[in-house]
Write an enzyme that holds these catalytic residues in place. Structure first.
Site, PDB file in Angstrom:
ATOM      1  N   GLY A  35       0.821  -5.048   1.043  1.00 18.81           N
ATOM      2  CA  GLY A  35      -0.405  -5.163   0.253  1.00 18.81           C
ATOM      3  C   GLY A  35      -0.173  -5.776  -1.116  1.00 18.81           C
TER       4      GLY A  35
ATOM      5  CB  ALA B 298      -0.881  -0.014   1.248  1.00 22.30           C
TER       6      ALA B 298
ATOM      7  CD  GLU C 237      -1.915  -7.677   3.214  1.00 23.35           C
ATOM      8  OE1 GLU C 237      -1.611  -6.521   2.858  1.00 23.35           O
ATOM      9  OE2 GLU C 237      -2.429  -7.937   4.305  1.00 23.35           O
TER      10      GLU C 237
ATOM     11  CD  GLU D   8       2.147  -5.393   5.749  1.00 20.10           C
ATOM     12  OE1 GLU D   8       2.989  -6.274   6.043  1.00 20.10           O
ATOM     13  OE2 GLU D   8       1.349  -5.516   4.803  1.00 20.10           O
TER      14      GLU D   8
HETATM   15  N1  CAA Z   1       4.620   3.262  -0.716  1.00 24.47           N
HETATM   16  C1  CAA Z   1       4.972   4.424  -1.302  1.00 24.47           C
HETATM   17  N2  CAA Z   1       6.091   4.548  -2.062  1.00 24.47           N
HETATM   18  C2  CAA Z   1       6.869   3.466  -2.200  1.00 24.47           C
HETATM   19  C3  CAA Z   1       6.556   2.224  -1.617  1.00 24.47           C
HETATM   20  C4  CAA Z   1       5.364   2.147  -0.839  1.00 24.47           C
HETATM   21  N3  CAA Z   1       4.929   1.013  -0.286  1.00 24.47           N
HETATM   22  N4  CAA Z   1       7.519   1.347  -1.926  1.00 24.47           N
HETATM   23  C5  CAA Z   1       8.399   1.996  -2.710  1.00 24.47           C
HETATM   24  N5  CAA Z   1       8.009   3.277  -2.874  1.00 24.47           N
HETATM   25  C6  CAA Z   1       8.679   4.326  -3.636  1.00 24.47           C
HETATM   26  C7  CAA Z   1       9.856   4.897  -2.876  1.00 24.47           C
HETATM   27  O1  CAA Z   1       9.430   5.869  -1.951  1.00 24.47           O
HETATM   28  C8  CAA Z   1      10.667   5.479  -4.014  1.00 24.47           C
HETATM   29  O2  CAA Z   1      10.072   6.686  -4.408  1.00 24.47           O
HETATM   30  P1  CAA Z   1      10.981   8.034  -4.572  1.00 24.47           P
HETATM   31  O3  CAA Z   1      11.919   7.720  -5.700  1.00 24.47           O
HETATM   32  O4  CAA Z   1       9.981   9.086  -4.912  1.00 24.47           O
HETATM   33  O5  CAA Z   1      11.688   8.214  -3.296  1.00 24.47           O
HETATM   34  C9  CAA Z   1      10.448   4.492  -5.139  1.00 24.47           C
HETATM   35  O6  CAA Z   1       9.256   3.768  -4.809  1.00 24.47           O
HETATM   36  C10 CAA Z   1      11.588   3.483  -5.260  1.00 24.47           C
HETATM   37  O7  CAA Z   1      11.757   2.876  -3.987  1.00 24.47           O
HETATM   38  P2  CAA Z   1      13.193   2.786  -3.252  1.00 24.47           P
HETATM   39  O8  CAA Z   1      14.046   3.943  -3.637  1.00 24.47           O
HETATM   40  O9  CAA Z   1      12.933   2.589  -1.808  1.00 24.47           O
HETATM   41  O10 CAA Z   1      13.776   1.476  -3.944  1.00 24.47           O
HETATM   42  P3  CAA Z   1      14.769   0.409  -3.295  1.00 24.47           P
HETATM   43  O11 CAA Z   1      15.156  -0.494  -4.403  1.00 24.47           O
HETATM   44  O12 CAA Z   1      15.870   1.085  -2.548  1.00 24.47           O
HETATM   45  O13 CAA Z   1      13.897  -0.406  -2.216  1.00 24.47           O
HETATM   46  C11 CAA Z   1      11.949  -1.594  -1.428  1.00 24.47           C
HETATM   47  C12 CAA Z   1      12.816  -1.187  -2.662  1.00 24.47           C
HETATM   48  C13 CAA Z   1      12.724  -2.562  -0.552  1.00 24.47           C
HETATM   49  C14 CAA Z   1      10.707  -2.286  -1.989  1.00 24.47           C
HETATM   50  C15 CAA Z   1      11.575  -0.324  -0.626  1.00 24.47           C
HETATM   51  O14 CAA Z   1      11.036   0.654  -1.514  1.00 24.47           O
HETATM   52  C16 CAA Z   1      10.567  -0.579   0.449  1.00 24.47           C
HETATM   53  O15 CAA Z   1      10.910  -1.066   1.507  1.00 24.47           O
HETATM   54  N6  CAA Z   1       9.273  -0.225   0.205  1.00 24.47           N
HETATM   55  C17 CAA Z   1       8.242  -0.335   1.177  1.00 24.47           C
HETATM   56  C18 CAA Z   1       7.771  -1.763   1.350  1.00 24.47           C
HETATM   57  C19 CAA Z   1       6.688  -1.849   2.430  1.00 24.47           C
HETATM   58  O16 CAA Z   1       6.918  -1.545   3.578  1.00 24.47           O
HETATM   59  N7  CAA Z   1       5.470  -2.314   2.040  1.00 24.47           N
HETATM   60  C20 CAA Z   1       4.364  -2.411   2.941  1.00 24.47           C
HETATM   61  C21 CAA Z   1       3.518  -1.175   2.863  1.00 24.47           C
HETATM   62  S1  CAA Z   1       2.238  -1.142   4.098  1.00 24.47           S
HETATM   63  C22 CAA Z   1       1.009  -2.144   3.498  1.00 24.47           C
HETATM   64  O17 CAA Z   1       1.101  -2.669   2.423  1.00 24.47           O
HETATM   65  C23 CAA Z   1      -0.169  -2.309   4.414  1.00 24.47           C
HETATM   66  C24 CAA Z   1      -1.113  -3.400   3.994  1.00 24.47           C
HETATM   67  O18 CAA Z   1      -1.166  -4.425   4.595  1.00 24.47           O
HETATM   68  C25 CAA Z   1      -2.042  -3.197   2.899  1.00 24.47           C
END
Ligand code: CAA
Length: 300
Positions: free
Chosen positions: A152, A109, A155, A175
């Site tokens: 998500g 998400a 999921e 999460e």
């Molecule tokens: N939400 C918003 N933006 C996200 C995102 C997310 N879940 N995941 C990645 N992005 C964005 C980053 O902010 C970045 O944007 P900017 O260039 O504008 O800064 C872009 O995508 C590229 O990401 P990274 O620079 O972080 O890329 P990376 O290769 O260094 O890392 C990653 C990749 C490990 C996937 C890392 O982006 C990450 O940890 N993302 C979050 C993963 C996460 O925590 N997901 C769970 C979300 S909560 C949820 O899903 C609740 C639910 O149950 C429904």
């Protein structure tokens, strides 16, 4: 889950109406000349997903927010939901594939969009309640996962009927690192799929697992030769070449295993099995076997 008397009555009524439906609805549908080809209905364009028909009867929906690693914000999710429903309602479609990019199926998400939400807002708007969209579709859904399928994103993939993964796939529920828990069904579906201990490990540590481990745990089948999307198209084409009524009933029956007790699920399966003897496809399928020829399905 135990059903009360009124729920059983309701269940039996709906099973009996399956027979009537299979006669009337499918007779009506099969009289539609467009049924055997891709629907001629104009398809919508979406800002955040790409829709294509890579093979007869197959709809391919590609998540397309690459800069954000397909993070699922409200607009993106609405497009996914609308495109999935459109494919599900298209009489020319027999199976649906959901995929992302090489780098990410979906990274979860959208954290930037939800970070300032209050409890009151999340609760009163029932945040993420509409994420169950895939589970409500009649047509089989195949998730073809490359790269990150996190939070998500995982999921969403777990709602599909069949999960295929590229060797690059990275699956996890991170999460806990954000001070929350999975809210799109991850705790429940993972516990059912891989058992309590492994689900707990993923949810409580946020550890990300690779394709091989996910395959060993029974979450995905890894496609090691060729592209995962090509393999998904092959599987989807195979499904789309069968009789739609039997495919729909098979999907309903397997899914019942996740919602009913064994006794209730077996009874449900049996009722669907019996009901299929009212279809032309059953007569055709069995006649074709006896006559040593290919069956010509009319989906009726
Ligand atoms: N939400 C918003 N933006 C996200 C995102 C997310 N879940 N995941 C990645 N992005 C964005 C980053 O902010 C970045 O944007 P900017 O260039 O504008 O800064 C872009 O995508 C590229 O990401 P990274 O620079 O972080 O890329 P990376 O290769 O260094 O890392 C990653 C990749 C490990 C996937 C890392 O982006 C990450 O940890 N993302 C979050 C993963 C996460 O925590 N997901 C769970 C979300 S909560 C949820 O899903 C609740 C639910 O149950 C429904």
């Amino acid at each position: 889950m135990r059903l009360g008397a009124s729920q059983w009555r309701c269940f039996l009524r709906s099973t009996m109406s399956f027979v009537a439906l299979s006669r009337s609805t499918f007779r009506h549908i099969s009289s539609n000349a467009r049924f055997f080809s891709t629907s001629l209905r104009a398809r919508r364009e979406y800002a955040n997903v790409l829709v294509s028909r890579p093979s007869p009867g197959v709809a391919l929906i590609t998540l397309n927010r690459p800069k954000a690693l397909n993070a699922l914000n409200a607009a993106h999710f609405q497009d996914i939901s609308d495109a999935m429903k459109e494919a599900d309602e298209d009489v020319g479609v027999g199976a649906i594939i959901l995929t992302g990019s090489e780098r990410a199926f979906a990274a979860g998400a959208d954290i930037k969009e939800m970070k300032d939400k209050s409890f009151a807002e999340a609760y009163t708007t029932n945040f993420l309640a509409d994420w169950e969209v895939i589970t409500k579709l009649k047509k089989p859904v195949i998730a073809a996962v490359s790269g990150y399928a996190l939070g998500g994103g995982l999921e969403l993939a777990l709602q599909a009927d069949i999960l295929l993964a590229a060797p690059s796939a990275q699956l996890g529920q991170p999460e806990v690192n954000l001070g929350v828990i999975p809210g799109g069904g991850g705790t429940q579906r993972l516990a059912l799929l891989i058992g309590k201990s492994r689900a707990m490990e993923l949810v409580l540590t946020g550890r990300i697992i690779g394709a091989d481990e996910a395959e060993r745990w029974g979450i995905v089948r890894v496609v090691r030769e060729g592209s995962v999307v090509d393999e998904a198209v092959k599987v989807a084409s195979d499904i789309a070449s069968k009789g739609r009524i039997a495919v729909g009933a098979g999907k309903e029956a397997v899914n019942a295993a996740f919602e009913m007790s064994l006794a209730e699920g077996l009874r449900f399966e049996k009722r669907l099995f019996h009901a299929l003897f009212s279809t032309k496809d059953q007569k055709e399928g069995m006649a074709a076997f006896v006559e040593k020829r290919r069956a010509e399905w009319t989906h009726s």
